[in-house]
Write an enzyme that holds these catalytic residues in place. Structure first.
Site, PDB file in Angstrom:
ATOM      1  N   ASN A  90       0.875  -1.178   0.000  1.00  0.00           N
ATOM      2  CA  ASN A  90       0.000   0.000   0.000  1.00  0.00           C
ATOM      3  C   ASN A  90       0.911   1.227   0.000  1.00  0.00           C
ATOM      4  OD1 ASN A  90      -1.810   2.037   0.447  1.00  0.00           O
ATOM      5  ND2 ASN A  90      -2.306   1.439   2.553  1.00  0.00           N
ATOM      6  N   TRP A  91       1.000   1.860  -1.156  1.00  0.00           N
ATOM      7  CA  TRP A  91       1.937   2.994  -1.282  1.00  0.00           C
ATOM      8  C   TRP A  91       1.360   4.314  -0.787  1.00  0.00           C
ATOM      9  CZ3 TRP A  91       4.360   2.021  -6.829  1.00  0.00           C
ATOM     10  CH2 TRP A  91       5.274   0.972  -6.725  1.00  0.00           C
ATOM     11  N   LYS A  92       0.084   4.310  -0.435  1.00  0.00           N
ATOM     12  CA  LYS A  92      -0.538   5.534   0.092  1.00  0.00           C
ATOM     13  C   LYS A  92      -0.238   6.718  -0.843  1.00  0.00           C
ATOM     14  CE  LYS A  92      -0.098   3.393   4.563  1.00  0.00           C
ATOM     15  NZ  LYS A  92      -0.050   3.499   5.996  1.00  0.00           N
ATOM     16  N   HIS A 102      -9.453   1.227   4.522  1.00  0.00           N
ATOM     17  CA  HIS A 102      -8.174   1.428   5.198  1.00  0.00           C
ATOM     18  C   HIS A 102      -8.370   2.399   6.359  1.00  0.00           C
ATOM     19  CE1 HIS A 102      -4.120   2.713   6.058  1.00  0.00           C
ATOM     20  NE2 HIS A 102      -3.758   1.543   5.595  1.00  0.00           N
ATOM     21  N   GLU A 143      -6.792   4.846   7.369  1.00  0.00           N
ATOM     22  CA  GLU A 143      -6.630   6.277   7.052  1.00  0.00           C
ATOM     23  C   GLU A 143      -7.884   6.823   6.368  1.00  0.00           C
ATOM     24  OE1 GLU A 143      -2.858   5.687   5.128  1.00  0.00           O
ATOM     25  OE2 GLU A 143      -2.064   5.163   7.110  1.00  0.00           O
ATOM     26  N   GLU A 162      -5.644  -4.783  10.421  1.00  0.00           N
ATOM     27  CA  GLU A 162      -4.616  -3.773  10.652  1.00  0.00           C
ATOM     28  C   GLU A 162      -4.959  -2.990  11.917  1.00  0.00           C
ATOM     29  OE1 GLU A 162      -2.353  -2.651   6.861  1.00  0.00           O
ATOM     30  OE2 GLU A 162      -4.158  -1.458   6.890  1.00  0.00           O
ATOM     31  N   GLY A 213       2.182   2.319  10.770  1.00  0.00           N
ATOM     32  CA  GLY A 213       3.162   3.402  10.638  1.00  0.00           C
ATOM     33  C   GLY A 213       3.815   3.800  11.952  1.00  0.00           C
ATOM     34  N   SER A 253       3.173  -2.059  10.479  1.00  0.00           N
ATOM     35  CA  SER A 253       4.606  -2.119  10.785  1.00  0.00           C
ATOM     36  C   SER A 253       5.257  -3.453  10.401  1.00  0.00           C
ATOM     37  CB  SER A 253       4.856  -1.801  12.259  1.00  0.00           C
ATOM     38  OG  SER A 253       4.452  -0.465  12.525  1.00  0.00           O
ATOM     39  N   GLY A 260       2.884  -1.150   4.326  1.00  0.00           N
ATOM     40  CA  GLY A 260       2.927   0.263   3.977  1.00  0.00           C
ATOM     41  C   GLY A 260       4.368   0.712   3.791  1.00  0.00           C
ATOM     42  N   GLY A 261       4.934   1.321   4.834  1.00  0.00           N
ATOM     43  CA  GLY A 261       6.273   1.923   4.748  1.00  0.00           C
ATOM     44  C   GLY A 261       7.335   1.032   4.110  1.00  0.00           C
TER      45      GLY A 261
HETATM   46  P1  PGA Z   1       2.750   0.357   7.689  1.00  0.00           P
HETATM   47  O1  PGA Z   1       1.326   0.585   6.992  1.00  0.00           O
HETATM   48  O2  PGA Z   1       3.288  -0.952   7.153  1.00  0.00           O
HETATM   49  O3  PGA Z   1       3.575   1.538   7.300  1.00  0.00           O
HETATM   50  O4  PGA Z   1       2.509   0.282   9.161  1.00  0.00           O
HETATM   51  C1  PGA Z   1       0.429  -0.464   6.776  1.00  0.00           C
HETATM   52  C2  PGA Z   1      -0.825   0.042   6.111  1.00  0.00           C
HETATM   53  O5  PGA Z   1      -1.241   1.170   6.404  1.00  0.00           O
HETATM   54  O6  PGA Z   1      -1.443  -0.658   5.281  1.00  0.00           O
END
Ligand code: PGA
Length: 254
Positions: free
Chosen positions: A8-10, A97, A99, A173, A179, A218, A239-240
């Protein structure tokens, strides 16, 4: 079942950066996705079209949209419809998600509506669920997961034609792990995934065992293997650590 590794590159990467990433990943993977893995990348909308044009760089990689609006067309300024995604031959979407839920105030109802709409339109839909720290500390984990997943089944109740086992995946999640560098511990992951599995079986019968449940929050190269080893962990949503080709590669081969 193949383990799904999803990126997930956001709101990261220009179209050029997205193409460079896939080119680097293709070199690291020597052009082949391991047989026991399915890879899905969720880039920004603009990078999505760039990657579709360059799909041959890494064949069999799946591409998906991070968001969409649950209508085919209309006066919805700033939104993208599944018809537009279909036109790009995109068949994966993310819904719910944290966010989207917390920054953009998407309600449980809207998330469920999007999830059902996407599946009715034959999209492979990854529904994200998870509790906040406050909800966990107040013992509300199971209740939150039940509400988030249960609403989807309520909305789909009048439609027996949706092949959930082929289209739905669920990403657990925990909001406090996204994050933050705080990955959920094995017992926490096992408990949440077991709850989700029993909810899926309760609603879908034996089909519920075929719905992949991913963990996200994470995920890093050094914890990916132990997470993938846990019961009911059918993949990872990253994500990250998915933003750098080398670390995403390490997670794919973990
Ligand atoms: P993260 O994000 O791996 O940076 O914690 C995961 C996500 O939001 O899907």
């Amino acid at each position: 079942m193949k383990k799904i590794i999803a990126a997930n590159w956001k709101m990261h990467k220009t179209a050029g950066e997205a193409k460079d990433f896939v080119a680097k990943l293709a070199v690291l993977l020597k052009g082949n996705i391991p047989a026991e893995r399915e890879i899905i990348i969720f880039p920004s909308f603009l990078s999505l079209s760039a990657l579709v044009e360059n799909r041959s760089m890494l064949s069999n990689v799946c591409l998906g949209a991070q968001n969409f609006y649950p209508e085919t067309h209309g006066a919805y300024t700033g939104e993208i419809s599944p018809v537009m995604l279909e036109d790009l031959k995109i068949d994966h979407v993310l819904a719910g998600h944290s966010e989207r839920r917390h920054i953009f105030n998407e309600s449980n109802d809207l998330v469920a509506k999007k999830t059902v709409f996407a599946m009715r339109n034959k999209f492979k839909t990854m529904l994200c669920v998870g509790e906040t720290l406050e909800e966990r500390e107040n013992g509300k984990l199971n209740e939150v997961l039940k509400q988030q997943l249960g609403r989807v089944f309520e909305m789909a109740a009048d439609d027996s034609s949706i092949p959930f086992d082929q289209l739905l995946s669920v990403a657990y999640e925990p909001v406090w792990a996204i994050g933050t560098g705080k990955v959920a511990g094995p017992d926490e992951v096992l408990e949440a995934h077991a709850t989700l599995r029993s909810l899926l079986v309760e609603h879908l019968g034996p089909q519920g065992r075929e719905v992949p449940i991913l963990y996200g929050g994470s995920v890093k190269p050094d914890n990916a293997h132990s997470l993938l080893d846990l019961d009911n962990v059918d993949g990872l949503l990253v994500g990250g650590a998915s933003l750098v080709a080398d670390s995403f590669y390490q997670i794919i081969v973990a």
